[in-house]
Design a protein around this motif. Structure first.
Motif, short mmCIF file in Angstrom:
data_model
loop_
_atom_site.label_atom_id
_atom_site.label_comp_id
_atom_site.label_asym_id
_atom_site.label_seq_id
_atom_site.Cartn_x
_atom_site.Cartn_y
_atom_site.Cartn_z
N GLU A 120 1.38 6.77 -6.88
CA GLU A 120 0.30 7.72 -7.17
C GLU A 120 0.78 9.16 -7.03
N ALA A 121 1.58 9.43 -6.03
CA ALA A 121 2.08 10.78 -5.78
C ALA A 121 3.09 11.24 -6.82
N ILE B 159 12.60 9.05 -5.71
CA ILE B 159 11.60 7.98 -5.81
C ILE B 159 12.24 6.62 -5.56
N TRP B 160 13.39 6.36 -6.18
CA TRP B 160 14.04 5.05 -6.06
C TRP B 160 14.49 4.78 -4.63
N LYS C 41 4.68 13.25 -12.34
CA LYS C 41 6.03 13.81 -12.45
C LYS C 41 6.89 12.94 -13.36
N ILE C 42 6.79 11.63 -13.20
CA ILE C 42 7.56 10.72 -14.05
C ILE C 42 7.11 10.85 -15.50
N ARG C 43 5.80 10.82 -15.71
CA ARG C 43 5.25 10.88 -17.07
C ARG C 43 5.62 12.18 -17.77
N GLU D 262 0.83 -1.21 0.00
CA GLU D 262 0.00 0.00 0.00
C GLU D 262 0.86 1.26 0.00
N ALA D 263 1.96 1.24 0.74
CA ALA D 263 2.86 2.40 0.76
C ALA D 263 3.45 2.64 -0.62
N PHE D 264 3.78 1.57 -1.34
CA PHE D 264 4.30 1.74 -2.69
C PHE D 264 3.23 2.34 -3.60
#
Length: 98
Positions: A23-24, A74-75, A28-30, A16-18
């Motif tokens: 989602e957050a 993120i990583w 930004k990635i896209r 769930e944390a992932f």
């Protein structure tokens, strides 16, 4: 075009944390230069296994993202949630039917 496939297996208590983390950050990635497409998949039988599929204009754009502060942030938050070593492939799409 380059297609990047990443397989990640998470600790059950981190799933769930992932999802919240993804989602957050998905927009930004896209919106990184050269990212043309982004999807997240979850295995039907093993809920701990996820795949990301992203399309990149070229390898340089992918590498620039992988060297960016966004990716590092993120990583670093993602890899501590893993239950197994991630696997990644850069592939070329040969056929696509709709």
């Amino acid at each position: 075009m380059l297609v990047r496939i990443v397989k990640m297996t998470f600790k059950p208590d981190e799933i769930e944390a992932f999802k919240v983390l993804f989602e957050a950050n998905k927009d930004k990635i896209r919106n990184v230069e050269g990212c043309l497409f982004l999807e997240l998949y979850q295995d039907l039988r093993n809920k701990s296994v996820f795949f990301t599929y992203s399309y990149w204009k070229n390898e340089t754009n992918l590498e620039n993202y992988r060297k960016s502060s966004l990716f590092q942030k993120i990583w670093s938050s993602t890899k501590v949630k893993f239950n197994a070593k991630p696997e990644a492939w850069s592939v070329q799409k040969l056929v696509s039917l709709k």
